[in-house]
Design an enzyme around this catalytic site. Structure first.
Site, short mmCIF file in Angstrom:
data_model
loop_
_atom_site.label_atom_id
_atom_site.label_comp_id
_atom_site.label_asym_id
_atom_site.label_seq_id
_atom_site.Cartn_x
_atom_site.Cartn_y
_atom_site.Cartn_z
N CYS A 178 5.84 3.73 7.45
CA CYS A 178 6.21 2.74 8.51
C CYS A 178 7.51 2.56 9.23
O CYS A 178 8.31 3.35 8.70
CB CYS A 178 6.05 1.40 7.58
SG CYS A 178 4.49 1.19 6.53
N LEU B 289 0.71 -1.10 0.10
CA LEU B 289 -0.09 -0.05 -0.07
C LEU B 289 0.96 1.34 0.03
O LEU B 289 0.49 2.33 -0.70
CB LEU B 289 -0.95 0.07 1.24
CG LEU B 289 -1.99 1.16 1.25
CD1 LEU B 289 -2.76 1.30 -0.12
CD2 LEU B 289 -2.78 1.13 2.43
N TRP C 241 11.05 3.24 21.24
CA TRP C 241 10.74 3.05 19.91
C TRP C 241 11.50 1.65 19.54
O TRP C 241 11.77 1.33 18.16
CB TRP C 241 11.60 4.14 19.17
CG TRP C 241 11.05 5.54 19.24
CD1 TRP C 241 10.20 5.70 19.98
CD2 TRP C 241 11.75 6.64 18.83
NE1 TRP C 241 9.58 7.01 20.02
CE2 TRP C 241 10.99 7.80 19.25
CE3 TRP C 241 13.02 7.03 18.54
CZ2 TRP C 241 11.10 9.39 19.16
CZ3 TRP C 241 13.21 8.21 18.13
CH2 TRP C 241 12.42 9.59 18.46
N CYS D 26 16.25 20.99 16.46
CA CYS D 26 16.48 19.65 16.40
C CYS D 26 17.60 19.41 15.47
O CYS D 26 18.29 20.25 14.99
CB CYS D 26 15.24 18.75 16.05
SG CYS D 26 15.46 16.90 16.32
N SER E 90 22.82 15.85 14.38
CA SER E 90 23.04 15.45 12.88
C SER E 90 23.24 16.64 11.99
O SER E 90 22.79 17.70 12.32
CB SER E 90 21.86 14.68 12.55
OG SER E 90 20.74 15.25 12.81
N LYS F 89 -0.38 11.46 18.27
CA LYS F 89 -0.23 10.12 18.44
C LYS F 89 -1.73 9.29 18.90
O LYS F 89 -2.44 9.95 19.51
CB LYS F 89 0.76 9.94 19.66
CG LYS F 89 1.96 9.88 19.28
CD LYS F 89 2.95 9.57 20.24
CE LYS F 89 4.32 9.38 19.57
NZ LYS F 89 4.30 7.88 19.28
N HIS G 4 12.24 21.84 10.64
CA HIS G 4 11.22 21.07 9.96
C HIS G 4 11.02 21.66 8.64
O HIS G 4 10.13 21.17 7.72
CB HIS G 4 10.11 20.73 10.67
CG HIS G 4 10.21 19.94 12.12
ND1 HIS G 4 10.59 18.79 12.00
CD2 HIS G 4 10.15 20.46 13.09
CE1 HIS G 4 10.75 18.30 13.12
NE2 HIS G 4 10.54 19.22 13.97
N GLU H 193 6.22 10.85 25.36
CA GLU H 193 5.14 9.97 24.56
C GLU H 193 5.08 8.58 25.43
O GLU H 193 4.13 7.72 25.03
CB GLU H 193 5.68 9.62 23.14
CG GLU H 193 6.86 8.87 22.79
CD GLU H 193 7.14 8.92 21.51
OE1 GLU H 193 7.21 9.83 20.82
OE2 GLU H 193 7.49 7.67 21.15
N1 GLN Z 1 20.83 13.94 17.74
C1 GLN Z 1 19.85 13.44 17.14
C2 GLN Z 1 19.80 14.29 15.85
O1 GLN Z 1 20.42 15.25 15.71
C3 GLN Z 1 18.50 13.95 17.65
C4 GLN Z 1 17.18 13.66 16.81
C5 GLN Z 1 15.97 13.75 17.72
O2 GLN Z 1 15.81 14.59 18.61
N2 GLN Z 1 14.86 13.40 17.06
O3 GLN Z 1 19.39 13.97 14.76
ZN ZN Z 2 15.04 16.61 18.46
#
Ligand code: GLN
Ligand code: ZN
Length: 758
Positions: free
Chosen positions: A520, A18, A565, A730, A437, A116, A698, A609
């Protein structure tokens, strides 16, 4: 004869058929007709599979192109005005616009909010309602799918999200109580139920999972009212389904509703069986959720049989056997896992196998002679798992038992650590850093894929990673960041990377579970006591540190996030599994420190969560979650600075616990809310350092210096200057290099100006 039933089957397909069909359709590479073909094929295959596994009555209308809550909103015409033009012109395009937003042909619509689904990793789309709005029956999806199965000779039970849960899971744009809309909504349900009855449906399943949560008086009244109204209309028999927990104080309410059957979750809450049997009216069917719909373990059938026999003794044929909840949250078929070793595979059960287990339980209750062999086989597997040295490692148990409060306690309190760290790190005020990252470009992902498939040697892959890391360090130096990171190029995913290096974890080939829409996840399976055979991240952190004089921040995923997770063990508490992971991470933290890494970040984005559905259980969870984090972090010297990072979080409810984690520095996501998420920290007078995100990662948009400075000034009004760090929301892995560089240059400029101003 004992009836076996099912509440819902994964819709994505064992090989994610799907997903592929959806993405091809969205990309304009295939037609709506071919998408519909794939969907029809999957439904037929799944109904047949369930029948063959021994299910008497499989569900229908559990299929969805995106999400069952969105389907319900669509079905009752709860379509916000902005999508109307599209949904009227082309219902499927309108439906996907609500799910994903749309930006073409003059349309620029953002999607419905996503959140969620209870405490699962599945996300639903939040219907947007408005005071005084109307509802109407739109389309005939439940009816069409019921008929589709019937044409294949399969009698199904259509599944609908119940009216009260639907309203309580929605939001109103004007802040009015969603339950005010109940009377407008009920006629649509009544109409639909009448159609289903006409079409021949014997039963319909109304899912009301909110019944396992704390309900206020208005919600309870709404239940009584809604089901009283629906009891007076022509309709199939109703199975009221509750799952994910115990009914507790809502049991009396649920049992008294005028329906013909009740489903209860006896995996999460086996202890409620007795109470349920006591209050269940004598004409009611009880659907007993005995097989876990949310994990991948074989069921301990002898334990399940104790409950089943007890219930059977009271109910006879009025007892149905079912999974605890919809199997949406389990992978499809263990038979496809050809790469797992036989022993481990023997411990597992995916959706198909779970239904076979239910059939077996029913056969045992019905005293069918052939059931004994199946039971014996299952016992042997359970016993092999119970005794396996791969699962139980005495050294881990000993270490866990020897934990003391001191292990979860830094040597000194924060103020003293702060002084030691200031002397060691010599950072400017408002220090700048990133979350870990850096862009995972196509080049990086391709190299990883080629390495994985054996086309790129270890040596060449490592050389490639070294080049990427060095480039990342140089860029950060040029930009002028204060605390650097190595960039995480060697990581695919923040949990999988660690799981692959820890003992006690296994990875499946096709263990996919829907997260949202076509997305997924394939959670690792934690099957045994967790140990760390060798350092996991030291090599890359140490290499990166060797390239620069600036402090290099080590980067780890925290114990709660790894737990949250993954598919976790059902033979010990989550808290114990979490402590084991914490101890493995503690060793890693100490190895990083010994290798000269003076700043170490332990990410915990998933703490919030993990909160239980009932408030009464929050304390216990937060206590062990915080303790696990502290175990992982507390071995280091005062001068070593521990960071943590949390995103996607509302902090108001959990700020005590966040503070109790006692990280020297926490970075959080605040730019979208324009620093609103900082309020909880301010009100609590959060004592340690904090980096409120000033760059929304984002979006490809590049914020300029003034914009970030404005956010920082807001933070500086409410926090002490020496508390504030400057960082993005992030990690940057989904961004491109160009925008990343531009945004971080502006971020550093903003921090410099703030230093001058303050
Ligand atoms: N250290 C991770 C990154 O920078 C943190 C990711 C996250 O908080 N979801 O990708
Ligand atoms: Zn983050």
């Amino acid at each position: 004869m004992t009836t076996v039933t099912n509440l819902g089957f994964p819709r994505i397909g064992a090989k994610r058929e799907l997903k592929r069909a959806l993405e091809a359709f969205w990309a304009g590479e295939s037609s709506a007709a071919s998408l519909q073909d794939t969907a029809r094929g999957l439904r037929a295959r799944h109904w047949t599979l369930q029948r063959e596994a021994g299910v008497d009555v499989p569900p229908s209308n559990d299929f969805s192109f995106y999400d069952q809550v969105l389907d319900t909103a669509f079905l009752v015409d709860a379509i916000p005005a902005r999508y109307r033009e599209l949904t009227d012109a082309d219902p499927l395009a309108g439906y996907f616009a609500m799910a994903r937003g749309v930006q073409r042909d003059g349309h620029d619509l953002h999607a419905l909010e996503m959140t969620k689904w209870f405490d699962t990793n599945y996300h639903y789309l939040v219907p947007e309602l408005q005071a005084g709005q109307g509802f109407a029956l739109r389309g005939d999806k439940p009816l069409a799918e019921y008929r589709e199965a019937k044409a294949l000779g399969i009698e199904t039970r259509p599944v609908l999200l119940g009216p009260v849960s639907f309203l309580l899971l929605s939001k109103t744009v004007d802040g009015s109580p969603a339950l005010d809309l109940l009377d407008a909504l009920l006629p649509v349900y009544a109409q639909l139920l009448a159609h289903l009855k006409e079409a021949g449906a014997q039963w319909v399943q109304l899912d009301e999972p909110v019944l396992v949560q704390d309900l206020d008086a208005a919600a309870r009244t709404a239940f009584e009212h809604a089901y009283a109204v629906l009891s007076g209309v022509p309709r199939p028999k109703v199975l009221l389904a509750t799952y994910f927990g115990a009914l507790e104080d809502n049991l009396g309410l649920a049992a008294a509703l005028p329906v013909e059957g009740l489903h209860v979750d006896l995996v999460r809450a086996p202890e409620q069986l007795d109470a349920v049997l006591k209050v269940l009216p004598a004409d009611r069917v009880l659907s007993a959720g005995l097989v876990n719909g949310r994990n991948i373990w074989r069921t301990h059938l002898d334990n399940a049989l104790v409950l089943a026999r007890y219930a059977h003794g009271h109910l006879g044929e009025r007892l149905w056997l079912a999974p605890s909840c919809s199997l949406l949250h389990s992978p499809v078929d263990l038979d496809l896992e050809t790469r797992l070793d036989d022993e481990l595979r023997g411990w597992l059960a995916f959706s198909k196998q779970k239904l076979q287990e239910l059939r077996l339980l029913a056969d045992v209750l019905d005293a069918r002679p052939q059931a004994e062999a199946g039971l014996a086989e299952s016992r042997a597997r359970i016993e092999s798992r119970r005794q396996s040295p791969r699962v139980h490692k005495p050294a881990v148990a000993t270490r866990l038992a020897a934990l003391t409060a001191a292990d979860a306690q830094r040597h000194s309190r924060y103020p003293q650590r702060h002084l030691a760290q200031a002397a060691a790190l010599k950072l400017p005020r408002f220090p700048t850093t990133t979350i870990g990252s850096f862009p995972q470009t196509l080049e990086v992902r391709e190299a990883r894929a080629r390495h994985k498939s054996g086309k790129l040697s270890d040596a060449d892959y490592n050389a490639f990673l070294a080049t990427q890391t060095e480039h990342c360090v140089r860029v950060q130096e040029q930009i002028g960041l204060d605390v650097l990171v190595h960039g995480e190029f060697e990581r695919n995913d923040m949990v999988e990377y660690f799981g692959e290096q820890l003992d006690g974890f296994a990875f499946t080939k096709n263990g996919w579970v829907q997260s949202y829409g076509s997305r997924c996840v394939k959670p690792p399976v934690i099957f045994g006591d967790v140990t760390r055979p060798r350092p996991m991240t030291v090599r890359w952190s140490q290499y990166a540190q060797s390239l620069t004089d600036r402090p290099m921040k080590g980067m780890l995923t925290g114990p709660v996030t790894v737990l949250q997770w993954s598919f976790v063990r059902d033979d010990q508490s989550r808290a114990d599994t979490c402590r084991q992971i914490a101890l493995a991470l503690r060793d890693e933290v100490l190895d990083l420190e010994a290798a000269g890494i003076g700043v170490i970040q332990i990410d915990e984005p998933a703490i919030r969560e993990g909160l239980p559905l009932r408030r009464a259980q929050w304390r216990d969870y937060l206590d062990w979650a915080v303790e696990a984090f502290r175990i992982s972090a507390s071995g280091v010297r005062d001068a070593t600075q521990i960071h943590t990072h949390m995103c996607y979080s509302e902090f108001n409810d959990i700020i005590h616990s966040v503070a109790a984690m006692d990280a020297d520095v926490i970075s959080i996501e605040t730019s979208r809310s324009r620093m609103e998420l900082l309020d909880a920290f301010v009100r609590f007078q959060y004592p340690n350092e904090i980096g409120p995100g000033v760059y929304d990662i984002h979006s490809p948009r590049v914020p300029d210096k003034e914009e970030m400075l404005a956010l920082l000034r807001k933070a500086a009004e409410v926090l002490r200057p020496e508390q504030i760090w400057v960082n993005p929301d992030c990690g940057l892995k989904t961004r491109g290099w160009k925008e990343t560089r531009a945004a971080l240059e502006a971020l550093v400029a903003a921090a410099r100006q703030l230093r001058e101003e303050t």
